[in-house]
Design a protein around this motif. Sequence first.
Motif, PDB file in Angstrom:
ATOM      1  N   GLY A  27      14.678  20.637  11.515  1.00  0.00           N
ATOM      2  CA  GLY A  27      15.692  20.693  12.561  1.00  0.00           C
ATOM      3  C   GLY A  27      15.513  19.578  13.575  1.00  0.00           C
ATOM      4  O   GLY A  27      16.503  18.961  14.027  1.00  0.00           O
ATOM      5  N   LEU A  28      14.283  19.299  13.954  1.00  0.00           N
ATOM      6  CA  LEU A  28      14.020  18.210  14.901  1.00  0.00           C
ATOM      7  C   LEU A  28      14.437  16.865  14.305  1.00  0.00           C
ATOM      8  O   LEU A  28      15.046  16.035  14.989  1.00  0.00           O
ATOM      9  CB  LEU A  28      12.535  18.176  15.268  1.00  0.00           C
ATOM     10  CG  LEU A  28      11.994  19.356  16.088  1.00  0.00           C
ATOM     11  CD1 LEU A  28      10.504  19.164  16.353  1.00  0.00           C
ATOM     12  CD2 LEU A  28      12.749  19.510  17.404  1.00  0.00           C
ATOM     13  N   ARG A  29      14.103  16.666  13.045  1.00  0.00           N
ATOM     14  CA  ARG A  29      14.491  15.409  12.391  1.00  0.00           C
ATOM     15  C   ARG A  29      16.016  15.283  12.343  1.00  0.00           C
ATOM     16  O   ARG A  29      16.576  14.206  12.567  1.00  0.00           O
ATOM     17  CB  ARG A  29      13.888  15.332  10.993  1.00  0.00           C
ATOM     18  CG  ARG A  29      14.129  13.993  10.306  1.00  0.00           C
ATOM     19  CD  ARG A  29      13.342  13.882   9.018  1.00  0.00           C
ATOM     20  NE  ARG A  29      13.610  12.613   8.359  1.00  0.00           N
ATOM     21  CZ  ARG A  29      12.964  11.486   8.611  1.00  0.00           C
ATOM     22  NH1 ARG A  29      12.014  11.465   9.516  1.00  0.00           N
ATOM     23  NH2 ARG A  29      13.273  10.369   7.972  1.00  0.00           N
ATOM     24  N   GLY A  30      16.665  16.399  12.055  1.00  0.00           N
ATOM     25  CA  GLY A  30      18.129  16.388  12.035  1.00  0.00           C
ATOM     26  C   GLY A  30      18.730  16.069  13.391  1.00  0.00           C
ATOM     27  O   GLY A  30      19.845  15.526  13.476  1.00  0.00           O
ATOM     28  N   ASP A  31      18.000  16.387  14.462  1.00  0.00           N
ATOM     29  CA  ASP A  31      18.455  16.086  15.822  1.00  0.00           C
ATOM     30  C   ASP A  31      18.119  14.666  16.251  1.00  0.00           C
ATOM     31  O   ASP A  31      18.429  14.270  17.378  1.00  0.00           O
ATOM     32  CB  ASP A  31      17.820  17.065  16.821  1.00  0.00           C
ATOM     33  CG  ASP A  31      18.443  18.450  16.751  1.00  0.00           C
ATOM     34  OD1 ASP A  31      19.503  18.598  16.105  1.00  0.00           O
ATOM     35  OD2 ASP A  31      17.870  19.379  17.348  1.00  0.00           O
ATOM     36  N   GLY A  32      17.455  13.906  15.382  1.00  0.00           N
ATOM     37  CA  GLY A  32      17.195  12.503  15.676  1.00  0.00           C
ATOM     38  C   GLY A  32      15.792  12.167  16.132  1.00  0.00           C
ATOM     39  O   GLY A  32      15.512  10.999  16.436  1.00  0.00           O
ATOM     40  N   TYR A  33      14.909  13.155  16.184  1.00  0.00           N
ATOM     41  CA  TYR A  33      13.528  12.862  16.557  1.00  0.00           C
ATOM     42  C   TYR A  33      12.791  12.217  15.387  1.00  0.00           C
ATOM     43  O   TYR A  33      13.007  12.574  14.228  1.00  0.00           O
ATOM     44  CB  TYR A  33      12.786  14.142  16.964  1.00  0.00           C
ATOM     45  CG  TYR A  33      13.269  14.719  18.272  1.00  0.00           C
ATOM     46  CD1 TYR A  33      12.771  14.248  19.480  1.00  0.00           C
ATOM     47  CD2 TYR A  33      14.230  15.726  18.295  1.00  0.00           C
ATOM     48  CE1 TYR A  33      13.221  14.772  20.688  1.00  0.00           C
ATOM     49  CE2 TYR A  33      14.689  16.254  19.496  1.00  0.00           C
ATOM     50  CZ  TYR A  33      14.173  15.773  20.689  1.00  0.00           C
ATOM     51  OH  TYR A  33      14.628  16.283  21.875  1.00  0.00           O
ATOM     52  N   ARG A  34      11.900  11.287  15.713  1.00  0.00           N
ATOM     53  CA  ARG A  34      11.019  10.735  14.690  1.00  0.00           C
ATOM     54  C   ARG A  34       9.845  11.680  14.511  1.00  0.00           C
ATOM     55  O   ARG A  34       9.332  12.247  15.476  1.00  0.00           O
ATOM     56  CB  ARG A  34      10.502   9.350  15.103  1.00  0.00           C
ATOM     57  CG  ARG A  34      11.534   8.262  14.990  1.00  0.00           C
ATOM     58  CD  ARG A  34      10.860   6.888  14.941  1.00  0.00           C
ATOM     59  NE  ARG A  34      10.034   6.630  16.109  1.00  0.00           N
ATOM     60  CZ  ARG A  34       9.196   5.600  16.207  1.00  0.00           C
ATOM     61  NH1 ARG A  34       9.054   4.755  15.210  1.00  0.00           N
ATOM     62  NH2 ARG A  34       8.496   5.415  17.308  1.00  0.00           N
ATOM     63  N   LEU A  35       9.390  11.816  13.270  1.00  0.00           N
ATOM     64  CA  LEU A  35       8.253  12.674  12.967  1.00  0.00           C
ATOM     65  C   LEU A  35       7.135  11.852  12.340  1.00  0.00           C
ATOM     66  O   LEU A  35       7.387  10.963  11.529  1.00  0.00           O
ATOM     67  CB  LEU A  35       8.651  13.791  11.998  1.00  0.00           C
ATOM     68  CG  LEU A  35       9.770  14.735  12.433  1.00  0.00           C
ATOM     69  CD1 LEU A  35      10.000  15.793  11.357  1.00  0.00           C
ATOM     70  CD2 LEU A  35       9.459  15.401  13.763  1.00  0.00           C
ATOM     71  N   ALA A  36       5.897  12.181  12.738  1.00  0.00           N
ATOM     72  CA  ALA A  36       4.723  11.520  12.164  1.00  0.00           C
ATOM     73  C   ALA A  36       3.666  12.562  11.850  1.00  0.00           C
ATOM     74  O   ALA A  36       3.592  13.609  12.496  1.00  0.00           O
ATOM     75  CB  ALA A  36       4.168  10.475  13.135  1.00  0.00           C
ATOM     76  N   LEU A  37       2.856  12.266  10.851  1.00  0.00           N
ATOM     77  CA  LEU A  37       1.762  13.133  10.449  1.00  0.00           C
ATOM     78  C   LEU A  37       0.451  12.401  10.714  1.00  0.00           C
ATOM     79  O   LEU A  37       0.254  11.278  10.248  1.00  0.00           O
ATOM     80  CB  LEU A  37       1.881  13.468   8.960  1.00  0.00           C
ATOM     81  CG  LEU A  37       0.788  14.332   8.339  1.00  0.00           C
ATOM     82  CD1 LEU A  37       0.753  15.711   8.982  1.00  0.00           C
ATOM     83  CD2 LEU A  37       1.005  14.461   6.831  1.00  0.00           C
ATOM     84  N   LEU A  38      -0.436  13.044  11.484  1.00  0.00           N
ATOM     85  CA  LEU A  38      -1.754  12.496  11.778  1.00  0.00           C
ATOM     86  C   LEU A  38      -2.776  13.494  11.263  1.00  0.00           C
ATOM     87  O   LEU A  38      -2.966  14.567  11.835  1.00  0.00           O
ATOM     88  CB  LEU A  38      -1.928  12.270  13.278  1.00  0.00           C
ATOM     89  CG  LEU A  38      -3.290  11.721  13.739  1.00  0.00           C
ATOM     90  CD1 LEU A  38      -3.580  10.364  13.100  1.00  0.00           C
ATOM     91  CD2 LEU A  38      -3.327  11.612  15.261  1.00  0.00           C
ATOM     92  N   THR A  39      -3.444  13.154  10.171  1.00  0.00           N
ATOM     93  CA  THR A  39      -4.267  14.133   9.466  1.00  0.00           C
ATOM     94  C   THR A  39      -5.671  13.628   9.173  1.00  0.00           C
ATOM     95  O   THR A  39      -5.852  12.475   8.775  1.00  0.00           O
ATOM     96  CB  THR A  39      -3.587  14.557   8.141  1.00  0.00           C
ATOM     97  OG1 THR A  39      -4.441  15.450   7.420  1.00  0.00           O
ATOM     98  CG2 THR A  39      -3.252  13.378   7.264  1.00  0.00           C
TER      99      THR A  39
END
Length: 225
Positions: free
Chosen positions: A107-119
Amino acid sequence: MAFDTIVVDYGGVLTNPLVETFAAFAELAGIDAGDLAQAFLTATQRHGETPMAALETGAITERQMVDRILAELPEDAGRILADGRGFGELWFRGRRPNEPFLEFLRGLRGDGYRLALLTNNVREWEPLWRAQLPVDELFDVVVDSHREGVRKPDPAIYRILLERLGTTPQRCLFVDDTEENCTAAAELGIHAVRFADTDGTVREISALLDRPLVLAADAARGGLR
């Protein structure tokens, strides 16, 4: 400055809690959970760092990590591992994706936020965890400790993340289930949210983003509140 990037941890955030995975692994491996926990602790004292930390930076292989743990277990414990059964194979039998939180991220991605994974993760396990998650669908950037040779909470890995994203700390919101990782992020100016449970974290992030709140149960019913 408004947030435009959400950075999330993997284990314990995008999956079920570590304690569940640990307990399931101990059962599958035929090792008493208390003995296994003590073996990790003793190996840490002997080698100066936890076996998982060394594995997650690529300093040792999975086989070397297993040998360090087996050396501290009671005789004949963990024979399934000694006989060549992969630690990761059994570990991931007890690891499940956190589908409600993944849906929230979609949902956040659909709203235009960038997503990153730090693992903090393991070279030998990359095919296993990637098979459980829509990594390429969700994340613009993935920073994995075993590839970088450094792990959270070392500030260096957060700086690598920011460089790859091409952004400033103030624009990022970071979600992790470990206090020391959140503290390290906050010290660099990244707003950190400590993950304890899915609904509580969704509430906190939604408030920070001034976004309508949709909890897992509400999403299933198609409702907002």
